[in-house]
Design a protein around this motif. Structure first.
Motif, PDB file in Angstrom:
ATOM      1  N   ASP A  97       0.804  -1.218   0.000  1.00 51.08           N
ATOM      2  CA  ASP A  97       0.000   0.000   0.000  1.00 51.08           C
ATOM      3  C   ASP A  97       0.840   1.272   0.000  1.00 51.08           C
ATOM      4  O   ASP A  97       0.442   2.279  -0.571  1.00 51.08           O
ATOM      5  N   ARG A  98       1.997   1.231   0.684  1.00 46.28           N
ATOM      6  CA  ARG A  98       2.833   2.426   0.741  1.00 46.28           C
ATOM      7  C   ARG A  98       4.292   2.011   0.904  1.00 46.28           C
ATOM      8  O   ARG A  98       4.616   1.067   1.598  1.00 46.28           O
ATOM      9  N   MET A  99       5.185   2.768   0.232  1.00 45.85           N
ATOM     10  CA  MET A  99       6.620   2.549   0.362  1.00 45.85           C
ATOM     11  C   MET A  99       7.282   3.843   0.789  1.00 45.85           C
ATOM     12  O   MET A  99       6.958   4.920   0.284  1.00 45.85           O
ATOM     13  N   LEU A 100       8.212   3.725   1.723  1.00 47.28           N
ATOM     14  CA  LEU A 100       8.974   4.862   2.233  1.00 47.28           C
ATOM     15  C   LEU A 100      10.433   4.685   1.833  1.00 47.28           C
ATOM     16  O   LEU A 100      11.032   3.645   2.116  1.00 47.28           O
ATOM     17  N   LEU A 101      10.994   5.698   1.169  1.00 45.63           N
ATOM     18  CA  LEU A 101      12.377   5.653   0.713  1.00 45.63           C
ATOM     19  C   LEU A 101      13.188   6.724   1.427  1.00 45.63           C
ATOM     20  O   LEU A 101      12.896   7.923   1.310  1.00 45.63           O
ATOM     21  N   VAL A 102      14.185   6.310   2.195  1.00 42.34           N
ATOM     22  CA  VAL A 102      15.137   7.212   2.834  1.00 42.34           C
ATOM     23  C   VAL A 102      16.531   6.634   2.633  1.00 42.34           C
ATOM     24  O   VAL A 102      16.732   5.431   2.851  1.00 42.34           O
ATOM     25  N   HIS A 103      17.482   7.466   2.221  1.00 39.18           N
ATOM     26  CA  HIS A 103      18.834   7.009   1.897  1.00 39.18           C
ATOM     27  C   HIS A 103      18.772   5.882   0.857  1.00 39.18           C
ATOM     28  O   HIS A 103      19.447   4.861   0.982  1.00 39.18           O
ATOM     29  N   SER A 104      17.954   6.079  -0.143  1.00 39.27           N
ATOM     30  CA  SER A 104      17.748   5.036  -1.145  1.00 39.27           C
ATOM     31  C   SER A 104      17.857   5.564  -2.570  1.00 39.27           C
ATOM     32  O   SER A 104      18.756   5.169  -3.319  1.00 39.27           O
ATOM     33  N   LEU A 105      16.959   6.460  -2.963  1.00 39.11           N
ATOM     34  CA  LEU A 105      16.889   6.875  -4.361  1.00 39.11           C
ATOM     35  C   LEU A 105      18.155   7.603  -4.808  1.00 39.11           C
ATOM     36  O   LEU A 105      18.574   7.459  -5.965  1.00 39.11           O
ATOM     37  N   GLU A 106      18.771   8.370  -3.923  1.00 37.96           N
ATOM     38  CA  GLU A 106      19.976   9.102  -4.321  1.00 37.96           C
ATOM     39  C   GLU A 106      21.168   8.184  -4.562  1.00 37.96           C
ATOM     40  O   GLU A 106      22.163   8.587  -5.173  1.00 37.96           O
ATOM     41  N   HIS A 107      21.082   6.930  -4.080  1.00 35.45           N
ATOM     42  CA  HIS A 107      22.154   5.964  -4.279  1.00 35.45           C
ATOM     43  C   HIS A 107      21.819   4.926  -5.348  1.00 35.45           C
ATOM     44  O   HIS A 107      22.643   4.056  -5.644  1.00 35.45           O
ATOM     45  N   ALA A 108      20.635   4.986  -5.916  1.00 32.80           N
ATOM     46  CA  ALA A 108      20.214   3.976  -6.890  1.00 32.80           C
ATOM     47  C   ALA A 108      21.059   4.082  -8.162  1.00 32.80           C
ATOM     48  O   ALA A 108      21.353   5.177  -8.648  1.00 32.80           O
ATOM     49  N   GLU A 109      21.422   2.929  -8.698  1.00 33.75           N
ATOM     50  CA  GLU A 109      22.183   2.907  -9.948  1.00 33.75           C
ATOM     51  C   GLU A 109      21.369   3.480 -11.093  1.00 33.75           C
ATOM     52  O   GLU A 109      21.877   4.196 -11.950  1.00 33.75           O
ATOM     53  N   ASN A 110      20.083   3.160 -11.121  1.00 33.14           N
ATOM     54  CA  ASN A 110      19.172   3.684 -12.130  1.00 33.14           C
ATOM     55  C   ASN A 110      17.883   4.090 -11.416  1.00 33.14           C
ATOM     56  O   ASN A 110      17.003   3.259 -11.215  1.00 33.14           O
ATOM     57  N   PRO A 111      17.743   5.352 -11.012  1.00 35.12           N
ATOM     58  CA  PRO A 111      16.556   5.768 -10.252  1.00 35.12           C
ATOM     59  C   PRO A 111      15.254   5.498 -10.982  1.00 35.12           C
ATOM     60  O   PRO A 111      14.246   5.164 -10.347  1.00 35.12           O
ATOM     61  N   ARG A 112      15.240   5.617 -12.292  1.00 37.58           N
ATOM     62  CA  ARG A 112      14.002   5.392 -13.038  1.00 37.58           C
ATOM     63  C   ARG A 112      13.578   3.935 -12.952  1.00 37.58           C
ATOM     64  O   ARG A 112      12.389   3.644 -12.749  1.00 37.58           O
ATOM     65  N   GLU A 113      14.519   3.009 -13.080  1.00 37.42           N
ATOM     66  CA  GLU A 113      14.181   1.593 -12.964  1.00 37.42           C
ATOM     67  C   GLU A 113      13.736   1.244 -11.542  1.00 37.42           C
ATOM     68  O   GLU A 113      12.854   0.413 -11.350  1.00 37.42           O
ATOM     69  N   THR A 114      14.336   1.885 -10.554  1.00 35.04           N
ATOM     70  CA  THR A 114      13.908   1.658  -9.172  1.00 35.04           C
ATOM     71  C   THR A 114      12.470   2.089  -8.972  1.00 35.04           C
ATOM     72  O   THR A 114      11.663   1.373  -8.359  1.00 35.04           O
TER      73      THR A 114
END
Length: 258
Positions: A97-114
């Motif tokens: 239902d809900r996802m929380l991202l902290v210290h995650s998207l800025e480190h993703a290899e491909n943010p769009r795929e994430t």
């Protein structure tokens, strides 16, 4: 690359880390709608906020990227932590239902795929809440905090990225307006600086917080053709050849043209 789990846990055990956690909690509280019995997943290092906002959830999981490492959580009861690859989450479609991202998207290899993978596992009414460093903020310029590593974002960049992944930004908030100083006399004034920053320099916050809604339908642009061939039916007598017709005199005539 991801911050190490040991460094993250050590930072949030310091006085500066606890103040940062409190500031982010206030920003999340302003946009966090209570949904009873929801299925909540945190991606990255989200333990301080899962313990606060996951009390009414049906189930809560803490997913940590494999390059970051993981710790056992919670301290009592069954473990709800898992090492994952952020582009291949171990969940079925429309299960969260809900996802929380902290210290995650800025480190993703491909943010769009994430984000595409998060879109897959969210329910039709699912929401994603993202906390990322602000590229205009001071916190992104100092490496003694976890917000000084990875890829910072502006609001415009984050909006474009979300829309490309079929998300619609619904609510915004900001946090960390006080400077990331470890000096005690500076941290004593963090409340004053936080309130003043929200009023006088909101664009220079340390982090940006956004809640986005999953979008189910989207119009796909179609390139309009400059010209279009139209076939007009023409009467062709029986016995006419492809190159011409046979006249009553036995001579071939030219094909019919329009």
């Amino acid at each position: 690359m991801h911050s190490d789990i040991i460094d993250l846990r050590s930072f949030y055990s310091t006085t500066l880390g606890r103040l940062a956690e409190r500031s982010i909690t206030m920003a999340l509280s302003s946009i966090w709608a209570v949904v009873p019995n929801e299925r909540l997943v945190g991606l990255g290092y989200t333990l301080p906020w899962l313990e606060r906002f996951g009390t009414d959830a049906e189930r809560v999981f803490a997913f940590m990227p494999a390059t970051q490492g993981a710790v056992v959580w919670p301290a009592t009861g069954p473990t709800a932590t898992a090492l994952v690859f952020d582009e291949e989450l171990p969940l079925v479609d429309a299960s969260i239902d809900r996802m929380l991202l902290v210290h995650s998207l800025e480190h993703a290899e491909n943010p769009r795929e994430t984000l595409n993978e998060i879109w897959r596992v969210l329910s039709p009414a699912g929401r994603v809440v993202i906390v990322v460093p602000n590229r205009r903020g001071v916190w992104a310029r100092f490496e003694h905090t976890p917000f000084g590593s990875g890829r910072p974002f502006s609001r415009g960049q984050l909006t474009e990225l979300l829309r490309e992944a079929n998300f619609t930004p619904a609510a915004w908030s900001d946090a960390l307006f006080f400077p990331p100083s470890r000096r005690r006399f500076m941290m004593q004034f963090h409340n004053v600086l936080e309130r003043a920053g929200r009023r006088f320099w909101p664009i220079f916050s340390g982090v940006i917080v956004v809640e986005a809604q999953k979008r189910l339908y989207q119009g796909v642009p179609v390139v309009q053709r400059a010209s279009r061939r139209v076939f007009v039916p023409v009467f062709s007598p029986h016995g006419a050849t492809r190159l011409g017709r046979i006249s009553p005199t036995g001579n071939a005539t030219s094909p019919i043209r329009r």
